[in-house]
Design a protein around this motif. Structure first.
Motif, mmCIF file in Angstrom:
data_model
loop_
_atom_site.group_PDB
_atom_site.id
_atom_site.type_symbol
_atom_site.label_atom_id
_atom_site.label_comp_id
_atom_site.label_asym_id
_atom_site.label_seq_id
_atom_site.Cartn_x
_atom_site.Cartn_y
_atom_site.Cartn_z
ATOM 1 N N TRP A 39 -7.439 9.030 8.902
ATOM 2 C CA TRP A 39 -8.061 7.729 8.784
ATOM 3 C C TRP A 39 -7.962 7.197 7.350
ATOM 4 C CZ3 TRP A 39 -12.124 5.683 6.026
ATOM 5 C CH2 TRP A 39 -12.633 4.459 6.492
ATOM 6 N N LEU A 40 -8.250 8.055 6.396
ATOM 7 C CA LEU A 40 -8.187 7.668 4.975
ATOM 8 C C LEU A 40 -6.759 7.306 4.571
ATOM 9 C CD1 LEU A 40 -10.296 10.036 2.675
ATOM 10 C CD2 LEU A 40 -10.123 7.549 2.568
ATOM 11 N N LEU A 41 -5.802 8.119 5.021
ATOM 12 C CA LEU A 41 -4.404 7.885 4.652
ATOM 13 C C LEU A 41 -3.936 6.546 5.213
ATOM 14 C CD1 LEU A 41 -2.758 11.412 5.118
ATOM 15 C CD2 LEU A 41 -3.849 10.411 3.113
ATOM 16 N N PHE A 42 -4.264 6.302 6.483
ATOM 17 C CA PHE A 42 -3.869 5.045 7.109
ATOM 18 C C PHE A 42 -4.486 3.863 6.366
ATOM 19 C CE2 PHE A 42 -5.005 1.584 9.968
ATOM 20 C CZ PHE A 42 -3.741 1.197 10.412
ATOM 21 N N THR A 43 -5.784 3.971 6.042
ATOM 22 C CA THR A 43 -6.467 2.869 5.381
ATOM 23 C C THR A 43 -5.879 2.611 3.987
ATOM 24 O OG1 THR A 43 -8.439 3.661 6.502
ATOM 25 C CG2 THR A 43 -8.747 1.922 4.904
ATOM 26 N N ALA A 44 -5.534 3.685 3.288
ATOM 27 C CA ALA A 44 -4.976 3.510 1.950
ATOM 28 C C ALA A 44 -3.669 2.714 2.009
ATOM 29 C CB ALA A 44 -4.730 4.875 1.302
ATOM 30 N N VAL A 45 -2.816 3.054 2.982
ATOM 31 C CA VAL A 45 -1.546 2.330 3.126
ATOM 32 C C VAL A 45 -1.823 0.890 3.551
ATOM 33 C CG1 VAL A 45 0.617 2.189 4.418
ATOM 34 C CG2 VAL A 45 -0.258 4.416 3.679
ATOM 35 N N ALA A 46 -2.724 0.733 4.527
ATOM 36 C CA ALA A 46 -3.010 -0.601 5.066
ATOM 37 C C ALA A 46 -3.595 -1.513 3.993
ATOM 38 C CB ALA A 46 -3.967 -0.475 6.253
ATOM 39 N N VAL A 47 -4.505 -0.982 3.181
ATOM 40 C CA VAL A 47 -5.122 -1.813 2.146
ATOM 41 C C VAL A 47 -4.091 -2.198 1.094
ATOM 42 C CG1 VAL A 47 -6.742 -1.733 0.203
ATOM 43 C CG2 VAL A 47 -7.487 -1.018 2.472
ATOM 44 N N THR A 48 -3.276 -1.224 0.665
ATOM 45 C CA THR A 48 -2.271 -1.519 -0.360
ATOM 46 C C THR A 48 -1.301 -2.600 0.133
ATOM 47 O OG1 THR A 48 -2.407 0.764 -1.132
ATOM 48 C CG2 THR A 48 -0.488 -0.500 -1.828
ATOM 49 N N ALA A 49 -0.721 -2.361 1.310
ATOM 50 C CA ALA A 49 0.276 -3.304 1.813
ATOM 51 C C ALA A 49 -0.389 -4.607 2.247
ATOM 52 C CB ALA A 49 1.035 -2.674 2.981
ATOM 53 N N GLY A 50 -1.550 -4.505 2.862
ATOM 54 C CA GLY A 50 -2.223 -5.696 3.392
ATOM 55 C C GLY A 50 -2.660 -6.639 2.293
ATOM 56 N N ILE A 51 -3.275 -6.127 1.252
ATOM 57 C CA ILE A 51 -3.738 -7.008 0.177
ATOM 58 C C ILE A 51 -2.551 -7.566 -0.592
ATOM 59 C CG2 ILE A 51 -5.053 -7.094 -1.988
ATOM 60 C CD1 ILE A 51 -7.148 -5.386 -0.676
ATOM 61 N N SER A 52 -1.517 -6.738 -0.788
ATOM 62 C CA SER A 52 -0.290 -7.253 -1.406
ATOM 63 C C SER A 52 0.230 -8.449 -0.618
ATOM 64 C CB SER A 52 0.781 -6.166 -1.435
ATOM 65 O OG SER A 52 0.412 -5.127 -2.302
ATOM 66 N N ILE A 68 1.959 8.334 0.793
ATOM 67 C CA ILE A 68 1.246 7.110 1.207
ATOM 68 C C ILE A 68 1.437 5.999 0.171
ATOM 69 C CG2 ILE A 68 -0.502 8.248 2.671
ATOM 70 C CD1 ILE A 68 -2.482 7.864 0.336
ATOM 71 N N GLY A 69 1.560 6.370 -1.105
ATOM 72 C CA GLY A 69 1.821 5.371 -2.143
ATOM 73 C C GLY A 69 3.160 4.687 -1.893
ATOM 74 N N SER A 70 4.165 5.487 -1.551
ATOM 75 C CA SER A 70 5.487 4.918 -1.285
ATOM 76 C C SER A 70 5.441 3.980 -0.095
ATOM 77 C CB SER A 70 6.494 6.039 -1.017
ATOM 78 O OG SER A 70 6.557 6.907 -2.122
ATOM 79 N N LEU A 71 4.742 4.395 0.964
ATOM 80 C CA LEU A 71 4.652 3.543 2.152
ATOM 81 C C LEU A 71 3.970 2.222 1.809
ATOM 82 C CD1 LEU A 71 3.617 6.137 4.910
ATOM 83 C CD2 LEU A 71 5.820 4.954 4.671
ATOM 84 N N GLY A 72 2.869 2.305 1.065
ATOM 85 C CA GLY A 72 2.126 1.096 0.710
ATOM 86 C C GLY A 72 2.949 0.176 -0.173
ATOM 87 N N VAL A 73 3.631 0.743 -1.146
ATOM 88 C CA VAL A 73 4.396 -0.039 -2.115
ATOM 89 C C VAL A 73 5.629 -0.662 -1.454
ATOM 90 C CG1 VAL A 73 5.906 0.247 -4.107
ATOM 91 C CG2 VAL A 73 3.564 1.130 -4.171
ATOM 92 N N LEU A 74 6.331 0.147 -0.651
ATOM 93 C CA LEU A 74 7.528 -0.387 0.001
ATOM 94 C C LEU A 74 7.136 -1.432 1.037
ATOM 95 C CD1 LEU A 74 9.693 2.846 0.309
ATOM 96 C CD2 LEU A 74 10.011 0.905 -1.248
ATOM 97 N N GLY A 75 6.012 -1.232 1.711
ATOM 98 C CA GLY A 75 5.524 -2.234 2.655
ATOM 99 C C GLY A 75 5.247 -3.552 1.943
ATOM 100 N N SER A 76 4.618 -3.464 0.776
ATOM 101 C CA SER A 76 4.315 -4.654 -0.011
ATOM 102 C C SER A 76 5.600 -5.398 -0.380
ATOM 103 C CB SER A 76 3.590 -4.257 -1.305
ATOM 104 O OG SER A 76 2.427 -3.523 -1.021
ATOM 105 N N LEU A 77 6.571 -4.609 -0.831
ATOM 106 C CA LEU A 77 7.820 -5.207 -1.303
ATOM 107 C C LEU A 77 8.595 -5.869 -0.165
ATOM 108 C CD1 LEU A 77 9.055 -5.059 -4.206
ATOM 109 C CD2 LEU A 77 10.743 -3.503 -3.222
ATOM 110 N N LEU A 78 8.619 -5.180 0.978
ATOM 111 C CA LEU A 78 9.334 -5.731 2.136
ATOM 112 C C LEU A 78 8.737 -7.071 2.546
ATOM 113 C CD1 LEU A 78 10.063 -2.744 4.549
ATOM 114 C CD2 LEU A 78 11.704 -4.359 3.530
ATOM 115 N N PHE A 79 7.421 -7.133 2.556
ATOM 116 C CA PHE A 79 6.764 -8.384 2.946
ATOM 117 C C PHE A 79 7.175 -9.495 1.988
ATOM 118 C CE2 PHE A 79 3.379 -11.500 2.885
ATOM 119 C CZ PHE A 79 3.172 -11.710 4.235
ATOM 120 N N ALA A 80 7.128 -9.195 0.673
ATOM 121 C CA ALA A 80 7.474 -10.212 -0.320
ATOM 122 C C ALA A 80 8.928 -10.668 -0.168
ATOM 123 C CB ALA A 80 7.229 -9.658 -1.726
#
Lengths: 264, 315
Positions: free
Chosen positions: A22-35, A117-129
């Motif tokens: 749950w924590l891992l999912f939320t960390a990725v979701a928050v990073t990518a989502g807020i980005s 999880i950092g990589s997933l969040g960061v790459l998710g952010s970048l892909l969206f942008a």
């Protein structure tokens, strides 16, 4: 070999408690989502050509890391403080009585998980942008390059952010080993990270501003995301991440000493 | 893979152990040896220093002075220690959000113990049917069983249990008693603590009695009873006053213990009979007094219990 066994055991420990996925999912979701939200908000702006609205698109598109790090803090603190909260530290040390070995094994597993999880969040952010920005004021027509990992400063901002999150995790982990308490450790970390940005908003003396930016683990550390104004008078990207690394090293060492020298 | 450590013949040796927590002396110059092949009961009132001693043996707390060795080495330098020592200190100290099997799994992995041992000890402890349930939902008795399963995971030569009977039902108590006996029978050194002598009475071969951090007795169960009984003689008589006079004149210490009984110490049975007969004191029975283990224990720990009630500290 014993360290390998200890690392495997720590990985099993981490993945078999209900809170972790749950924590891992939320960390990725928050990073990518807020980005994504920040990028999206910026993309609605209209910019008078040729004057640019915003220079640093990679940094903008990775904003979510500033919030995702709070969940990384919680994860890293729990890895150690839960042992004390549940008193299972005794069982852990009976299984792995060389304390540095237990400490390093936990740190290794934590670092590995945060890098993923950092990589997933960061790459998710970048892909969206990359998807959203070209159709906006930040288009190639207006003189903006599309975000690409082939661009060296962008690439550095991306893996630098992953490193930033890993260092925040190690800093939190060291603090938790010192304090042995979940609430206290999380509170300490949130204050350590988020008070400096608030201070810089209210402090007006430029000398103090510079000082705060140079010692704050969050402000200095996040300089690694800067792709423009690299000759900034305060602190450069790698020096900034170096400041955070010093914080993390200090906390890790203090945590290890606390574990080695105090009764369990 | 390294060679498996021996399953028997390993001792625990404690020498001159001292431990102080701020102003409280928890353990005070404690020395004893736990021998293989027998159950050694470690008894004393709450706060006597039993848990502290066990924590020091297991490398969790550091002694201020003295040493505690397992098989000649400090616990903290043992490689894969679960294969030499299995311990249960605190059954509640388990992450509630993890299943019983996963708890045993990480323990096994940390000491390179084969995964099949996890299922073996789950069966042994009678937890096979609840192996996948989170420990948070376990009763104290189930947690005790899980803790014992964990202790036996590495097939250790030395077993240390702190108050393992706490929270168990009758069936559980019988199970653990026969387990302790069979572990000792296999040549393992078994150290088991309790604050109640009665819990260990029929199980322990050897006793370490501790109070206020000091060793009060290091003896076999039989010796302890004999010592505590002293050479006291119980006389049943209707002529208590006369009996008291006769015995006092002979230099013995006599006390009236109940309506019909006078207890004498300092004289053997034959001598007591002789004196009473000479003075014409009628009696209906004379017997050597035999103390129960519980009485012996109470005698030994009386001071320590008073201390415990005044400044009790779980130790």
């Amino acid at each position: 070999m014993s360290t390998v066994y200890a690392i495997r055991a720590e990985w099993t420990k981490l993945r078999t408690v209900v809170s972790t996925p749950w924590l891992l999912f939320t960390a990725v979701a928050v990073t990518a989502g807020i980005s994504a939200m920040v990028t999206n908000a910026a993309s609605n702006r209209t910019c008078p050509v040729p004057s640019p609205c915003l220079d640093d698109l990679p940094k903008l598109s990775l904003t979510g890391a500033q919030y995702g790090q709070a969940l990384v803090v919680v994860l890293a603190v729990l890895v150690m403080s839960e042992e004390y909260g549940t008193r299972s530290i005794g069982v852990s040390l009976m299984a792995v009585p060389r304390r540095w070995r237990l400490y390093l094994s936990k740190a290794a597993v934590l670092t590995g998980v945060v890098v993923v999880i950092g990589s997933l969040g960061v790459l998710g952010s970048l892909l969206f942008a990359r998807q959203v920005l070209p159709g906006t004021a930040f288009s190639a027509a207006n003189g903006y390059q599309g975000l690409s990992l082939r661009d060296e400063p962008t690439l550095r901002a991306v893996y630098g952010t992953v490193l930033y999150l890993a260092l925040v995790a190690l800093l939190s982990y060291g603090v938790a080993a010192m304090l042995r308490d979940t609430a206290g450790s999380v509170a300490t970390m949130l204050i350590l990270l988020y008070v400096a940005p608030i201070l810089t908003a209210v402090v007006t003396d430029p000398r103090w501003l510079t000082r705060i930016e140079r010692v704050s683990p969050m402000i200095a550390g996040l300089k690694i995301q800067a792709t423009t104004a690299l000759d900034s008078p305060t602190i450069g990207p790698w020096q900034g991440l170096g400041v955070l690394a010093l914080w993390a090293a200090g906390a890790l060492l203090a945590g290890l000493l606390s574990l080695q020298l105090r009764d369990a | 893979m390294t060679e498996s450590p021996p399953r028997s013949g390993v001792t625990i040796e404690v020498r001159g152990l001292r431990k102080r927590y701020r102003s409280t002396v928890a353990v005070d110059d404690l020395s004893f040896t736990v021998e293989p092949g027998m159950v050694t009961g470690f008894v004393g009132p709450n706060g006597a220093g039993k848990s502290t001693t066990m924590r020091i043996i297991l490398g969790l707390d550091a002694a201020d002075e003295g040493s505690a060795l397992v098989g000649g080495r400090p616990y903290r330098v043992l490689d894969r220690p679960l294969r030499t020592v299995g311990a249960l200190l605190d059954a509640a100290a388990v992450h509630p959000g993890r299943s019983a099997r996963n708890h045993l799994l990480w323990l096994a992995q940390s000491n390179a113990i084969p995964r099949r041992r996890v299922d073996e000890v789950l069966d042994l402890a009678g937890l096979a049917t609840v192996a996948k349930r989170n420990v948070g939902g376990f009763s104290l008795g189930m947690r005790q069983r899980l803790g014992i399963a964990a202790a036996l995971l590495g097939d250790p030569a030395v077993v240390i249990f702190d108050e393992p009977i706490n929270g168990l039902d009758i069936e559980g108590i019988q199970w653990i008693r026969s387990l302790l006996r069979s572990l000792a029978g296999e040549g393992r050194a078994v150290l088991v603590s309790s604050h109640l002598m009665s819990e260990l009475e029929d199980t322990a071969d050897h006793l370490l009695v501790i109070g206020r951090g000091r060793l009060l007795a290091d003896t076999s169960v039989r010796e302890l009873v004999t010592t505590a009984s002293g050479d006291r003689v119980a006389v049943r008589t209707g002529m208590r006053t006369e009996a008291m006079t006769t015995l006092a004149n002979a230099g013995a210490l006599a006390t009236i213990t109940d309506g019909e009984t006078v207890t004498v110490s300092g004289l053997p049975v034959e001598h007591v009979i002789e004196l009473l007969t000479r003075d014409g004191v009628a009696f209906t029975g004379v017997s050597a007094h035999r103390a129960s283990l519980e009485e012996a224990y109470m005698e030994l720990t009386r001071d320590a219990v008073e201390f415990g009630a005044a400044a009790g500290r779980e130790g």
